[in-house]
Write a protein that holds these residues in place. Structure first.
Motif: not given
Length: 99
Positions: A4-7, A10-12, A92-94
């Protein structure tokens, strides 16, 4: 979940699967329980911002329940209910594919 995170995430952010959070609270600033105790010492725990992949997801609430049961202070948990679905929809930034 790593997939899921590869898709996109949130930065950091640091991903801890909800099935592991109760065992990995030392990564959140808690000290392991003393022998014979079930509660972690979370007096110096970090603030935690929990989020799932979408607004209707039981994983973060289950993790937060496990954390508070085991000694994490609820006042240090912040929950972004919209999850990555809403985060992304808001533009928002991803970050994607960096794992």
């Amino acid at each position: 979940m790593v997939d899921d995170r590869v898709k996109g995430t949130i930065p950091g952010s640091i991903g801890i699967p909800y099935t592991e959070v109760a065992m990995r609270m030392d990564e959140l600033g808690c000290k392991k329980p003393a022998a014979g105790s079930t509660k972690w010492d979370c007096s110096k725990a970090k603030k935690v911002y929990a989020f799932c992949n979408r607004p209707v997801c039981p994983q973060s609430p289950m993790a937060m329940a496990d954390m508070t049961r085991d000694g994490f202070h609820a006042t240090k948990i912040y929950y972004y209910r919209g999850g990555m679905l809403d985060w992304d929809a808001l533009g928002l930034t991803t970050i994607k594919g960096e794992f």
